[in-house]
Each structure stands twice: as structure tokens, then as C-alpha cells.
Design a protein around this motif. Structure first.
Motif, short mmCIF file in Angstrom:
data_model
loop_
_atom_site.label_atom_id
_atom_site.label_comp_id
_atom_site.label_asym_id
_atom_site.label_seq_id
_atom_site.Cartn_x
_atom_site.Cartn_y
_atom_site.Cartn_z
N VAL A 11 0.65 -1.44 -0.22
CA VAL A 11 -0.29 -0.17 -0.07
C VAL A 11 0.61 0.96 0.36
O VAL A 11 1.49 1.28 0.99
N ILE A 12 0.81 1.85 -1.29
CA ILE A 12 1.50 3.26 -1.94
C ILE A 12 0.10 4.86 -1.16
O ILE A 12 -0.62 4.01 -1.86
N LEU A 13 0.60 5.71 0.10
CA LEU A 13 0.59 6.68 -0.30
C LEU A 13 0.76 8.05 -1.14
O LEU A 13 2.18 7.96 -0.29
N VAL A 14 0.48 8.39 -1.99
CA VAL A 14 0.85 9.55 -2.66
C VAL A 14 -0.16 11.27 -2.27
O VAL A 14 -1.32 10.88 -2.64
N THR A 15 0.70 11.67 -1.50
CA THR A 15 -0.37 12.69 -1.05
C THR A 15 0.45 14.48 -1.39
O THR A 15 1.80 14.10 -1.41
N GLY A 16 -0.42 15.49 -1.25
CA GLY A 16 -0.26 16.97 -1.69
C GLY A 16 -0.30 17.54 -2.48
O GLY A 16 -2.43 17.56 -2.63
N PRO A 17 -0.76 19.09 -2.13
CA PRO A 17 -1.38 20.01 -2.92
C PRO A 17 -1.76 19.85 -4.20
O PRO A 17 -1.63 18.96 -4.97
N ALA A 18 -2.71 20.85 -4.92
CA ALA A 18 -3.12 20.54 -6.01
C ALA A 18 -2.02 21.56 -7.22
O ALA A 18 -0.58 22.01 -6.86
N ARG A 19 -1.96 20.51 -7.97
CA ARG A 19 -0.82 20.67 -9.48
C ARG A 19 0.85 20.29 -9.08
O ARG A 19 1.26 20.84 -9.06
N SER A 20 0.71 19.64 -7.95
CA SER A 20 2.44 19.17 -6.95
C SER A 20 3.10 18.14 -8.37
O SER A 20 3.85 17.93 -8.01
N GLY A 21 1.69 17.16 -8.98
CA GLY A 21 3.30 16.07 -9.45
C GLY A 21 2.01 14.86 -8.82
O GLY A 21 2.71 13.46 -9.37
N LYS A 22 1.43 15.19 -8.14
CA LYS A 22 0.50 13.34 -7.07
C LYS A 22 0.68 12.19 -8.58
O LYS A 22 0.59 11.00 -8.56
N SER A 23 -0.17 13.22 -9.50
CA SER A 23 -1.00 12.02 -10.26
C SER A 23 0.63 11.14 -11.35
O SER A 23 0.67 10.18 -11.05
N GLU A 24 1.32 12.28 -11.42
CA GLU A 24 2.37 11.96 -12.11
C GLU A 24 3.08 11.00 -11.71
O GLU A 24 3.41 10.02 -12.35
N TRP A 25 3.33 10.98 -10.41
CA TRP A 25 4.47 10.43 -9.34
C TRP A 25 3.41 9.12 -9.09
O TRP A 25 4.24 7.82 -9.09
N ALA A 26 2.17 9.41 -8.81
CA ALA A 26 1.94 7.55 -8.91
C ALA A 26 1.52 6.72 -10.23
O ALA A 26 2.50 5.90 -9.91
N GLU A 27 1.58 7.40 -11.34
CA GLU A 27 2.10 6.65 -12.36
C GLU A 27 3.06 6.41 -12.73
O GLU A 27 3.39 5.19 -12.86
N THR A 28 4.25 7.09 -11.92
CA THR A 28 5.82 5.89 -12.54
C THR A 28 5.66 4.91 -11.54
O THR A 28 6.73 4.23 -11.96
N LEU A 29 5.03 5.71 -10.02
CA LEU A 29 5.46 4.07 -9.08
C LEU A 29 4.41 2.55 -9.70
O LEU A 29 4.95 1.59 -9.83
N ALA A 30 3.72 3.44 -10.24
CA ALA A 30 2.29 2.14 -11.13
C ALA A 30 3.38 1.75 -12.50
O ALA A 30 3.33 0.21 -12.12
N GLN A 31 4.07 2.35 -13.08
CA GLN A 31 5.03 1.63 -13.82
C GLN A 31 5.83 1.02 -13.34
O GLN A 31 6.29 -0.40 -14.65
N GLN A 32 7.03 1.18 -12.12
CA GLN A 32 7.87 1.09 -11.59
C GLN A 32 6.98 -0.66 -11.06
O GLN A 32 8.25 -1.15 -11.08
N SER A 33 6.28 -0.64 -10.95
CA SER A 33 5.79 -1.88 -10.14
C SER A 33 6.15 -3.78 -11.37
O SER A 33 6.35 -4.63 -10.88
N GLN A 34 5.62 -2.77 -12.94
CA GLN A 34 5.93 -3.97 -13.72
C GLN A 34 5.05 -4.70 -13.39
O GLN A 34 5.34 -6.51 -13.92
N LYS A 35 4.03 -4.51 -13.08
CA LYS A 35 2.43 -5.50 -13.31
C LYS A 35 1.57 -4.10 -13.67
O LYS A 35 1.18 -3.63 -13.64
#
Length: 188
Positions: A11-35
Motif C-alpha cells: 500500500v503506497i500513499l501519494v499526497t500533496g497539494p493541487a498541481r504538485s505532481g501527485k498523479s504523475e508520481w503515482a503513475e511512475t510508481l505504477a509503471q515501476q511495479s512492472q505489474k
């Protein structure tokens, strides 16, 4: 319920303010999962809101074509329950999910939150949960705004106690709070 061959996922939590890059970081982590990734979109489409449709389109364009998408505005616990061993569920976002359920009375919300937190602990899939940080500024002038802020703050705190790692994304940087921070015990 997890089987012996597949325990509960990460379980990974990615939090932060608006337009900070949260979604992009979460997408990067998802790609790195190789699942295989299932993008769980909590936003509700509103064809009358052109700007909202553009935001959704930008998110869709960033995602790899092989990712599945599930639109889950309210039934998030059930979606997590259906998560399978060997896949990665990226939930974007908890704040939008909460907003979709904001009309619930306190008791009903607390029950839904409890069910969600229980399912987060039990799902077999890896989870990446994106959540907006609110409450760093002015206290909302309206009761509904204060309810949203308080519920989301509590939800993030409870998810943060479960998740490892917990990332705060701000100013385009991701900080792992489990490494840098000292945990507080949430009142569950």
C-alpha cells in the motif's frame, strides 16, 4: 481474503497539494511495479463541464494504452476487494471519492471509511492511493467545506498509518515521509 500463496499487497500513499505532481508520481510508481495496472478513476464525468472533461482527457493521455481503467465514483471498497494478486491498482483520487460521498451523514461516512480502511489492509493487489492535501490554509467559510477538509484529513492520516511508503509531493518533488518523518498514532 488473501490466500497463502498471495498475501495482502503493498500500500503506497501519494499526497500533496493541487498541481504538485501527485498523479504523475503515482503513475511512475505504477509503471515501476512492472505489474498489470488498473487505473481506478473516482471522478464523475460531467459533459456540461468542459474544463473538467479536459482534465480527465489529460490524465487519460498520460496513461499507457495497456492500462485498464475502472470508473468508480463511490464503490471503492468493492473495487479494492476485487483487486487480484499480481496487479497494481492506482486510485486517483481519495479526495474526489470523498467528495462523491460528501452528502452522507457522519455515522454513514464513518462506516464507509471503516469499511474502506479494512479493505485497504486486505486487498491482494498492490495499491497506490492518491490524495489531495487540504487544510494548510484558511478554514473554509462554509460547513460543507469544513466537513470535506476534516474528513479528508482524517482519511489521509488513517491511510498513512497503513501505507508504506507515504509520499508527499510538493513543488515537483516526492518526499518519502516514512523515511523522513516521525509517525503519530491515529485515533482509529
Amino acid at each position: 481474503m488473501p490466500t497463502d500463496s498471495c498475501r495482502s499487497g503493498t500500500v503506497i500513499l501519494v499526497t500533496g497539494p493541487a498541481r504538485s505532481g501527485k498523479s504523475e508520481w503515482a503513475e511512475t510508481l505504477a509503471q515501476q511495479s512492472q505489474k498489470p495496472v488498473v487505473y481506478v478513476a473516482t471522478a464523475q464525468r460531467d459533459p456540461t463541464d468542459e474544463e473538467w472533461q479536459q482534465r480527465i482527457a489529460r490524465h487519460q493521455q498520460r496513461r499507457p494504452g495497456q492500462w485498464q481503467t475502472r470508473e468508480v465514483p463511490r464503490a471503492l471498497s468493492q473495487c479494492l476487494e476485487e483487486g487480484e494478486c499480481g496487479e497494481c491498482l492506482l486510485v486517483d483520487s481519495l479526495g474526489t471519492w470523498l467528495a462523491n460521498c460528501l452528502e452522507l451523514e457522519d455515522e454513514a461516512w464513518l462506516s464507509m471509511e471503516k469499511q474502506f480502511l479494512s479493505q485497504v489492509k486486505q486487498t491482494q493487489a498492490d495499491l497506490i492511493l492518491v490524495a489531495e492535501e487540504t487544510g494548510w490554509g484558511v478554514v473554509p467559510a462554509y460547513p460543507l467545506g469544513r466537513t470535506f477538509r476534516d474528513r479528508l484529513g482524517n482519511l489521509i492520516r488513517h491511510v498513512g498509518a497503513i501505507a508504506d511508503p507515504v509520499y508527499l509531493v510538493t513543488g515537483g518533488y516526492a518526499l518519502n515521509l516514512k523515511v523522513l518523518g516521525t509517525p503519530l498514532t491515529p485515533n482509529l
